[in-house]
Write an enzyme that holds these catalytic residues in place. Structure first.
Site, PDB file in Angstrom:
ATOM      1  N   MET A 268       0.840  -1.205   0.000  1.00 26.28           N
ATOM      2  CA  MET A 268       0.000   0.000   0.000  1.00 26.28           C
ATOM      3  C   MET A 268       0.876   1.256   0.000  1.00 26.28           C
ATOM      4  SD  MET A 268      -3.392  -0.940   2.173  1.00 26.28           S
ATOM      5  CE  MET A 268      -2.697  -0.708   3.799  1.00 26.28           C
TER       6      MET A 268
ATOM      7  N   LEU B  34       6.596   3.233   1.713  1.00 27.39           N
ATOM      8  CA  LEU B  34       7.487   2.084   1.863  1.00 27.39           C
ATOM      9  C   LEU B  34       8.536   2.311   2.942  1.00 27.39           C
ATOM     10  CD1 LEU B  34       8.001   1.177  -1.897  1.00 27.39           C
ATOM     11  CD2 LEU B  34       6.282   0.310  -0.288  1.00 27.39           C
ATOM     12  N   HIS B  35       8.799   1.238   3.693  1.00 28.12           N
ATOM     13  CA  HIS B  35       9.848   1.245   4.721  1.00 28.12           C
ATOM     14  C   HIS B  35      10.721   0.007   4.513  1.00 28.12           C
ATOM     15  CE1 HIS B  35       7.366  -1.794   6.568  1.00 28.12           C
ATOM     16  NE2 HIS B  35       6.368  -0.939   6.771  1.00 28.12           N
TER      17      HIS B  35
ATOM     18  N   HIS C 293       9.018  -3.429   3.747  1.00 29.20           N
ATOM     19  CA  HIS C 293       8.629  -3.632   2.345  1.00 29.20           C
ATOM     20  C   HIS C 293       9.867  -3.932   1.484  1.00 29.20           C
ATOM     21  CE1 HIS C 293       5.426  -0.611   3.652  1.00 29.20           C
ATOM     22  NE2 HIS C 293       4.695  -1.628   3.263  1.00 29.20           N
TER      23      HIS C 293
ATOM     24  N   GLN D 207       5.472 -11.573   7.339  1.00 28.47           N
ATOM     25  CA  GLN D 207       4.968 -12.268   8.532  1.00 28.47           C
ATOM     26  C   GLN D 207       4.276 -11.300   9.489  1.00 28.47           C
ATOM     27  OE1 GLN D 207       4.711 -15.393   9.351  1.00 28.47           O
ATOM     28  NE2 GLN D 207       4.051 -15.009  11.474  1.00 28.47           N
TER      29      GLN D 207
ATOM     30  N   ASP E 263       1.931  -9.370   8.985  1.00 31.34           N
ATOM     31  CA  ASP E 263       0.485  -9.496   8.817  1.00 31.34           C
ATOM     32  C   ASP E 263       0.139 -10.978   8.697  1.00 31.34           C
ATOM     33  OD1 ASP E 263      -0.417  -6.578   8.511  1.00 31.34           O
ATOM     34  OD2 ASP E 263       1.298  -6.723   7.178  1.00 31.34           O
TER      35      ASP E 263
ATOM     36  N   ARG F 167       2.018   2.775   9.665  1.00 38.34           N
ATOM     37  CA  ARG F 167       1.215   3.464  10.684  1.00 38.34           C
ATOM     38  C   ARG F 167       2.058   3.963  11.865  1.00 38.34           C
ATOM     39  NH1 ARG F 167      -2.961  -0.547   8.995  1.00 38.34           N
ATOM     40  NH2 ARG F 167      -4.681   0.676   8.138  1.00 38.34           N
TER      41      ARG F 167
HETATM   42  P1  AMP Z   1       1.311  -2.927   3.474  1.00 38.21           P
HETATM   43  O1  AMP Z   1       1.876  -1.857   2.602  1.00 38.21           O
HETATM   44  O2  AMP Z   1       1.213  -2.566   4.912  1.00 38.21           O
HETATM   45  O3  AMP Z   1       0.051  -3.555   2.911  1.00 38.21           O
HETATM   46  O4  AMP Z   1       2.388  -4.080   3.447  1.00 38.21           O
HETATM   47  C1  AMP Z   1       2.804  -4.664   2.233  1.00 38.21           C
HETATM   48  C2  AMP Z   1       3.543  -5.939   2.529  1.00 38.21           C
HETATM   49  O5  AMP Z   1       4.678  -5.643   3.342  1.00 38.21           O
HETATM   50  C3  AMP Z   1       2.677  -6.941   3.310  1.00 38.21           C
HETATM   51  O6  AMP Z   1       2.950  -8.250   2.836  1.00 38.21           O
HETATM   52  C4  AMP Z   1       3.164  -6.754   4.709  1.00 38.21           C
HETATM   53  O7  AMP Z   1       3.000  -7.904   5.513  1.00 38.21           O
HETATM   54  C5  AMP Z   1       4.635  -6.463   4.483  1.00 38.21           C
HETATM   55  N1  AMP Z   1       5.200  -5.783   5.646  1.00 38.21           N
HETATM   56  C6  AMP Z   1       4.671  -4.715   6.303  1.00 38.21           C
HETATM   57  N2  AMP Z   1       5.436  -4.397   7.377  1.00 38.21           N
HETATM   58  C7  AMP Z   1       6.461  -5.297   7.382  1.00 38.21           C
HETATM   59  C8  AMP Z   1       7.590  -5.496   8.226  1.00 38.21           C
HETATM   60  N3  AMP Z   1       7.814  -4.733   9.307  1.00 38.21           N
HETATM   61  N4  AMP Z   1       8.435  -6.515   7.931  1.00 38.21           N
HETATM   62  C9  AMP Z   1       8.206  -7.313   6.860  1.00 38.21           C
HETATM   63  N5  AMP Z   1       7.171  -7.167   6.018  1.00 38.21           N
HETATM   64  C10 AMP Z   1       6.309  -6.173   6.271  1.00 38.21           C
END
Ligand code: AMP
Length: 279
Positions: free
Chosen positions: A27, A30-31, A34, A145, A147, A184
């Site tokens: 989404m 990015l950090h 991601h 992992q 999520d 977040r």
């Molecule tokens: P999001 O942008 O939050 O939908 O996350 C995109 C993908 O990145 C999803 O598969 C998340 O599980 C993964 N993700 C989010 N935060 C982390 C993290 N701290 N470590 C590893 N993967 C993550």
């Protein structure tokens, strides 16, 4: 790096490339979490694509869809620097064209935990991930992992619908103090940020008890609750020790278990988890 919006352009990209494709759905905002998924996809595939889409269908009416951080230019720079070949950054109308009415629900595994607190969340997740997998047809798709219930829902969907893709799950990237990286986290005020690592400390306390032989899941849940309660700025939403694939709450931990929790710090809701036992 190609930046695409229309489904037809994504299909044309896919058709133009020989060899395996790894897909990283996100989404945006990015950090390093991601980026760890992107780096792994880069190592394991001939071609790498990412998607950036704040999916309205997975946000409830009282949730943070409008406020969710958006940083498209910075995200594209990061993805380009990691050697991503194509990014799909659609608008809602590209994903949900007029007349859209087809939804995927993954029943039991969507029901507890996040699903119980966020009605319709996993219906939105499963539908958009199914669409991403259909549009890109990747050999592998990469998820975090962090999520864990999302992973369980997607694995179930892929198995039930015989979708030809390998789901690759990557470890949770954390700050030095243990806080799981999350888009977040940007919502946290300074005091909340200082309090937030208690989520990880609670999970580590449960893991330590498990490693010392504790197998009573109720006792492990109590450790999670008690540790969270030690931090006055943090309000528990739920704690759970559940079967790692069905997410049914356990009485005793015998196979692989997922210890997970959700908590609020002011207006911000954070989740985290660790796997106990298993491989
Ligand atoms: P999001 O942008 O939050 O939908 O996350 C995109 C993908 O990145 C999803 O598969 C998340 O599980 C993964 N993700 C989010 N935060 C982390 C993290 N701290 N470590 C590893 N993967 C993550």
């Amino acid at each position: 790096m190609k930046v695409l919006t229309a489904v037809s352009d994504v299909r044309a990209f896919r058709a133009s490339r020989e060899g395996s494709l790894g897909l990283v759905p996100t989404m945006g905002a990015l950090h390093a979490g991601h980026l760890s998924l992107v780096a792994r996809a880069r190592r394991e595939n001939v071609n790498v694509a990412a998607s950036i889409f704040v999916n309205p269908a997975q946000f409830g009416p009282a949730e943070d869809f409008a406020a969710y951080p958006r940083a498209l230019d910075a995200d594209l720079g990061l993805l380009a620097s990691l050697g991503v070949d194509a990014v799909w950054a659609p608008s809602p109308g590209d994903v949900y064209p007029p007349g859209f009415q087809t939804w995927i629900t993954v029943d039991d595994v969507s029901a507890p935990l996040e699903g119980a607190r966020r009605p319709g969340h996993f219906r939105g997740v499963a539908t958009v991930v199914a669409k991403l997998l259909n549009v890109f047809q990747p050999a592998r798709a990469y998820f975090g992992q962090k999520d864990a219930q999302q992973v369980a829902v997607i694995r179930r969907m892929v198995q039930d619908l015989s979708i030809p893709v390998d789901i690759v799950v990557c470890p949770t990237a954390r700050e030095k103090d243990g806080l799981a990286l999350s888009s977040r986290n940007a919502y946290l005020g300074p005091d909340e940020r200082r309090a937030a690592p208690v989520l990880h400390r609670a999970l580590e306390a449960a893991r330590a008890a498990f490693d010392s032989g504790e197998r009573d899941a109720g006792r492990l849940r109590a450790i999670l609750t008690e540790t969270l309660a030690g931090e006055p700025l943090v309000r528990e939403d739920y704690v759970s020790v559940a079967d790692a694939s069905t997410l049914a709450e356990l009485e005793r931990v015998e196979g692989a278990a997922l210890a997970s929790l959700a908590a609020r710090l002011g207006k911000t809701r954070l989740i985290d988890n660790v796997v106990l036992g298993g491989t």
